[in-house]
Structure formats: structure tokens, C-alpha cells
Design a protein around this motif. Structure first.
Motif, PDB file in Angstrom:
ATOM      1  N   SER A 574       0.809  -1.221   0.000  1.00  0.00           N
ATOM      2  CA  SER A 574       0.000   0.000   0.000  1.00  0.00           C
ATOM      3  C   SER A 574       0.838   1.265   0.000  1.00  0.00           C
ATOM      4  N   ASP A 578      -2.705   6.395  -1.392  1.00  0.00           N
ATOM      5  CA  ASP A 578      -2.985   7.447  -0.418  1.00  0.00           C
ATOM      6  C   ASP A 578      -3.345   6.800   0.918  1.00  0.00           C
ATOM      7  N   ARG A 579      -2.546   7.054   1.958  1.00  0.00           N
ATOM      8  CA  ARG A 579      -2.760   6.408   3.247  1.00  0.00           C
ATOM      9  C   ARG A 579      -4.139   6.715   3.824  1.00  0.00           C
ATOM     10  N   VAL A 582      -6.754   4.178   2.746  1.00  0.00           N
ATOM     11  CA  VAL A 582      -6.508   2.750   2.972  1.00  0.00           C
ATOM     12  C   VAL A 582      -7.240   2.305   4.235  1.00  0.00           C
TER      13      VAL A 582
END
Length: 630
Positions: A574, A578-579, A582
Motif C-alpha cells: 500500500s 494514499d494512506r 486505505v
């Protein structure tokens, strides 16, 4: 008895033109040279040499450099110095430039060394003003019989036209280069005036007035050059009145389109120009472009006080005005193009918002329709066969409409830059297998085989499950639509640090020249043989965007008549996502029945025979690619 001829011998002056006559008639006894009869052989030879040449030359004889010159040198001296220069010391003849020429001349007598200067600027007083000139000349020693330096020899070449042309051409070239750069008329005016201010020699000052949209008034757009605090320029000038409220005839030049030359004796605040000479003239020019009915404005430019306003100088000013007009014209064209682009962008934004809102609104009644339809179809009894078939048609087409609305909504979000994904760690093999299974019955009913080979991956893949569903089902739907024999194969493998999905078919294939365009929005392959021709033309374009949102790639390979393979590659992990988008646990409720139900409608219904008793009925042929419509 011996007789002495007292008349000086001037044979060396014979046939030597005007200056030969003047030298022969001049009273040299009042000069350091003495009477001609007493002149040395070296002096007579030198004088004879210059008089016989058509190149401008002069001689400075003795330490005082008594001045002698030939006919070709007359235009160098001008009416202010000829014939008074004859027999005078060179430092008096050229007093205004002697600070440049004097050290070179002294070097000749002190060291016996020649010198040469090229394209040197000299401000000469040859008439009623100091004139800017450029000359190339050399100073060479003249030696007598003993070898001592007794005089100076100077041939000179007037290179003023060459230097002025190069200087003015540099300004015009700079203007032309910048004419295509600026994107607004104001910026174009500013760049033009800054460029002109670099050539302060030819353009001591400049003012640029631009007319307003009505053409009734001009406003001062830019000013530059030698203008002091005392200078006052009217900020606005009426263009449609015969009386001028400005020292410059701006209105007249604007209306007539003809340049005017004005005297500046009454104008204060203009700094001196070259050689500290006052700027006494200005030229007022229309800034006009070919094909335009009226000028863009008017340019006021100061005239070099040390150069005559001759034909070359006037042409230079005309070309300047033309280049300024070109810059303004290009900038305004860019402004108009930007306005059109902004209008189109605004229309496009409004269209996107409209589609987004309408699509969202469509989903609500569709959801409300699908619920009751599904409830009715789920009841074990109470419905006749005909009612159930009609409800099934309504249900299938509601699902299809919901699919189209969802695609349209995603497309509008994509256009608006609002299409977002929510990523979750997913067993990609299991999900892909389940999705592909939804098409098995449709494939078998269509006489095709469906091979699903999704090997377990060593780690979960972060995907948006809903988007992955649409990717897989769209690819399967396309494969089924264009395949009539053989089958469709779905494979999932690990290749390096990527999960690779391939959907292959044995269908009609795609022509080679169409392959680069298949992911374009609204593009359709002309003449493709398929089970249906329905569709919006945005399916593959949306799939490509879904894949890009996952940091992946999608490619297509095909051979006409043999089939097509789509390959989707997604990276593991990942870190590329874009964190904030997630999530590690997310429930997913798919809508595979929408795609499967639509695929079922592409199959041919069983043929029915309906004959009336007593003979055949007339036949009517109905052709439509939608089974429910048929």
C-alpha cells in the motif's frame, strides 16, 4: 648672367581637384609649414598621395599636425569645417573628438607606432548640431629622409549606416522575439516599452497609449526612457475631438493613421539625450495591424538629437510601431482564446455537475423500483407466468439502467476530479474467482467455455473492491459480447512485485489500427461483430482510470479473428496508495447480478411458432439488439 625663378613650383598639385587648387592658392606662409616652395620632398609626396586618392584621407604635418585633406574628405568635415580646416592644427579642427583621437595621434609622434580603431563612435560638430557618427580609421607615421616621424597619415571610413542598422535591427529583433511570448495586451505593452528603453540612443523616451473598447479615448499604458519628475503626460486623451489636450497629436494620428513629427521646445521634464544634447523632436505613430479597422493605440517616441530624422530613421520607427502592434494583436488573440477556453471549461464543469447530480438523483428512484420488483419476484406464488415474465423484464432493465447510471456517475466524478477509491487488503484470487463465476451460466448458455485459473497470491492486494468488481465484470462482459465460439479464460498470477490479471477470449479481435484508441472515451471500434451494439462507450475508459487509481496499468493485445487479451497489473502493498484512503477491514456487497443479467439478454431467445388455424399469418420482422425490446 643667372636668373632665379621665385615662383613656387606646384607641379605635384597638378590635376588634383578642388583641394589641389585650394592648397595651391592657400597662404602657407602663415602656418608652420611655410610657403609651398619650401616644403620637403616627403610633404609634397604625401600631399600628392592623398589628393590622388578617392578614399577620405587627411595629413597632420609636424608636431602641431597642420591639417591637409583631399576631396573625398569634404563630406567628413561638413560645411561647418570646410574650408576653414585647411592649415589649422588637427586638435582645433576636431576639438570635439580630440579626447579620443589625440592620444592615438600623440602615440604616432612619440613612438612612431601606427594604430587602428574600428567602429568608434564620434560626436562631430559638422553643421548646426553634434552628430553621432561611427568611423573606422588608422593613424600611421610619415617619415622623412632621416627616418624621423614628420607627419601623420589618416585614411578613414564612415561606418555609421552599418552600425546604426545593426543597433536598430537588434531592437526590432528583440521586439519580434517577444511579440509571441506575452499572454495579455498589458503585458505585451510593458514588454515592448522595456525593449525600446534598452535602445536609449535611438529612442530617448517612449509613451504608449491604448484606445479603449469604444475607440473614443486613449489611456497611457506604458512610459519609459529619459523622463524626469517634471514631465507630465495626460493619463487619458480623447480620440474623437479635433482639439488636443496633450502636447502630442494623439487623436489626429489615431483618426488619420498617419505619423506626425512634433517639436518639443515647450515640453518640460525630458532628459537630455546623447552627448548631453536636448531632445527637440518626437514622432507620433499609429500602432496598427493589417486587417484591423482602427489602430490599437498611439506610440510617442523621442528622436535622437544627434541623428537626422532621415528615411532610414523613419522606417525604423514605422517598423517599431508594427512590431508593437503585432505583440498586442498576438496577446489579444491569446486572451480571446483563453476566454473561449474558460467558457468551454465552465460549460464542461456545469455539464459535469449536471450529470453528477442527475445520476445521483436517478439512483434513488431506481433503488426504490428494484426493491419492490425483487420482492415480487421472490414470492413463491400469487403471480401468473405472464406477470412474472413482465416483472422480470422490468427488473432486468432496471438493473441495466442502474449499471448505466453508476457508470455515468463515475464518469462525471472522474471529469470533476472527484473519483476516489477506498482501498482494503483483499484476497484477490478468491474475489476474482467469485466475480468470474457470475458469468458461467451466461457463457454456457452462449455455447462458450469459461476457464477460471486464479492461483492464491502470497499476500493480500490493496484494492477498492467495488472498482475491482467493475474491472473484472466489464472485461468479462466485453469478452462475452464479442466471442461466439471457443471460450474465455481468466487468470491471476504473481509476476515479481505485481499481481497480474489476464482476461483472454477467442472472439472477433480488434483491428491493429484500433488498438491505440480502445481506451479513449466514447470511441467504438467500427464494424466490430458483437452480440449487441448497446453501450455508452465509456466502459474501457473507466476501467483504465480505475486501474490508474490503484497505481497499476492495463494493456490490450489482439489479433483480428483470433481474439483479444486484456492484462491488468497491480503492485503489492500500500506504499503507492494514499494512506488516508486505505482501510484494513471493509465489507463489500457486490452487484454481479447486474452484469450477468445484462449478458443473459444478449442470448437469442428460443424460436416460437405461432400459426393460426386455417393458414399462415403474415410475417413481421422485428430487429433489435436488445432482447427485451424484441
Amino acid at each position: 648672367m643667372t636668373t632665379t625663378d621665385t615662383k613656387p613650383r606646384v607641379d605635384f598639385l597638378a590635376g588634383s581637384g578642388e583641394m589641389g587648387g585650394r592648397i595651391g592658392a592657400f597662404d602657407w606662409s602663415r602656418t608652420p609649414l611655410g610657403p609651398i616652395g619650401s616644403w620637403s620632398h616627403a610633404l609634397k609626396t604625401s600631399v600628392s598621395l592623398i589628393l590622388g586618392s578617392r578614399h577620405p584621407m587627411w595629413i597632420g604635418w609636424g608636431r602641431q599636425m597642420t591639417f591637409l585633406y583631399n576631396d573625398a574628405y569634404l563630406h567628413v568635415l561638413g560645411p561647418a569645417k570646410h574650408p576653414s580646416a585647411l592649415g589649422r592644427p588637427a586638435c582645433e579642427v576636431w576639438a570635439e573628438i580630440w579626447e579620443i583621437c589625440g592620444p592615438l595621434a600623440d602615440k604616432v609622434f612619440a613612438e612612431g607606432e601606427a594604430s587602428f580603431v574600428d567602429d568608434v563612435r564620434l560626436f562631430m560638430n559638422r553643421g548646426s548640431y553634434f552628430e553621432e557618427t561611427f568611423y573606422s580609421f588608422s593613424y600611421s607615421p610619415i617619415r622623412d629622409e632621416s627616418g624621423s616621424v614628420c607627419g601623420l597619415f589618416c585614411p578613414s571610413t564612415d561606418v555609421t549606416p552599418k552600425v546604426l542598422s545593426a543597433r536598430r535591427l537588434a531592437t526590432l529583433s528583440d521586439l519580434a522575439a517577444r511579440a509571441l511570448v506575452e499572454k495579455t495586451a498589458g503585458a505585451a505593452c510593458g514588454t515592448a516599452i522595456r525593449t525600446l528603453s534598452k535602445n536609449h540612443d535611438d529612442i530617448p523616451f517612449a509613451l504608449l497609449y491604448l484606445s479603449d473598447e469604444t475607440g473614443r479615448r486613449a489611456w497611457l499604458e506604458q512610459a519609459a526612457g529619459g523622463l524626469t519628475a517634471e514631465f507630465e503626460a495626460p493619463p487619458g486623451v480623447p480620440l474623437d475631438q479635433p482639439l488636443e489636450f496633450s502636447p502630442w497629436p494623439i487623436g489626429e494620428v489615431y483618426r488619420t493613421g498617419q505619423r506626425r513629427i512634433v517639436e518639443l521646445q515647450s515640453v518640460r521634464g525630458i532628459a537630455h539625450g546623447l552627448a548631453d544634447q536636448p531632445v527637440t523632436e518626437a514622432i507620433v505613430l499609429p500602432v496598427a495591424s493589417r486587417g484591423e479597422q482602427a489602430p490599437y493605440g498611439v506610440l510617442v517616441a523621442g528622436v535622437n538629437p544627434c541623428r537626422p530624422l532621415d528615411a532610414d530613421y523613419l522606417t525604423f520607427f514605422d517598423l517599431i510601431a508594427g512590431q508593437v502592434a503585432t505583440g498586442i494583436q498576438n496577446a489579444r488573440a491569446i486572451e480571446e482564446e483563453k476566454k473561449r477556453a474558460d467558457m468551454l471549461a465552465e460549460i464542461d464543469r456545469a455539464k459535469t455537475v449536471f450529470f453528477s447530480n442527475v445520476s445521483h438523483e436517478f439512483r434513488t428512484p431506481l433503488t426504490l423500483m428494484l426493491g419492490p420488483l425483487e420482492n415480487l419476484l421472490a414470492k413463491p406464488g400469487g403471480l401468473s407466468r405472464q406477470d412474472r415474465e413482465e416483472l422480470a423484464v422490468a427488473h432486468r432493465n432496471s438493473l441495466r439502467l442502474l449499471k448505466l447510471v453508476n457508470s455515468l456517475l463515475d464518469f462525471s466524478r472522474l471529469e470533476a476530479g472527484r473519483l476516489k477509491a477506498s482501498y482494503a487488503a483483499t484476497d484477490l484470487a478468491a474475489l476474482t474467482t467469485d466475480l468470474a463465476a457470475a458469468f458461467r451460466s451466461a457463457m454456457e448458455a452462449g455455447g462458450l467455455t469459461l476457464t477460471v485459473d486464479c492461483e492464491a497470491l502470497p499476500e493480500p492486494v490493496y484494492i477498492d473492491p467495488e472498482m475491482w468488481e467493475r474491472i473484472v465484470l466489464n472485461l468479462l462482459s466485453n469478452a462475452f459480447k464479442f466471442t461466439f465460439e471457443g471460450g474465455v479464460t481468466v487468470r491471476l498470477r504473481r509476476e515479481g512485485e505485481q499481481a497480474v490479471l489476464t482476461v483472454s477470449d477467442t472472439g472477433a479481435g480488434i483491428p491493429e489500427h484500433e488498438l491505440p484508441r480502445i481506451f479513449e472515451r466514447f470511441h467504438r471500434v467500427e464494424g466490430a461483430q458483437g452480440r449487441t451494439y448497446e453501450g455508452t462507450g465509456i466502459g474501457l475508459a473507466l476501467i483504465q482510470e480505475y486501474v490508474k487509481l490503484h497505481g497499476g496499468t492495463i494493456e490490450a493485445a489482439s489479433r483480428l479473428g483470433e481474439g483479444t487479451t486484456f492484462t491488468v497489473k497491480l503492485p503489492f502493498g500500500s506504499a503507492h496508495l494514499d494512506r488516508a484512503r486505505v482501510a484494513h477491514n471493509e465489507r463489500f456487497a457486490g452487484r454481479t447480478e447486474i452484469f450477468a443479467a445484462e449478458a443473459d439478454t444478449w442470448l437469442e431467445p428460443p424460436a416460437k411458432e405461432d400459426r393460426a388455424a386455417g393458414g399462415e399469418r403474415p410475417r413481421i420482422l422485428l430487429a433489435d439488439d436488445n432482447a427485451d425490446m424484441r
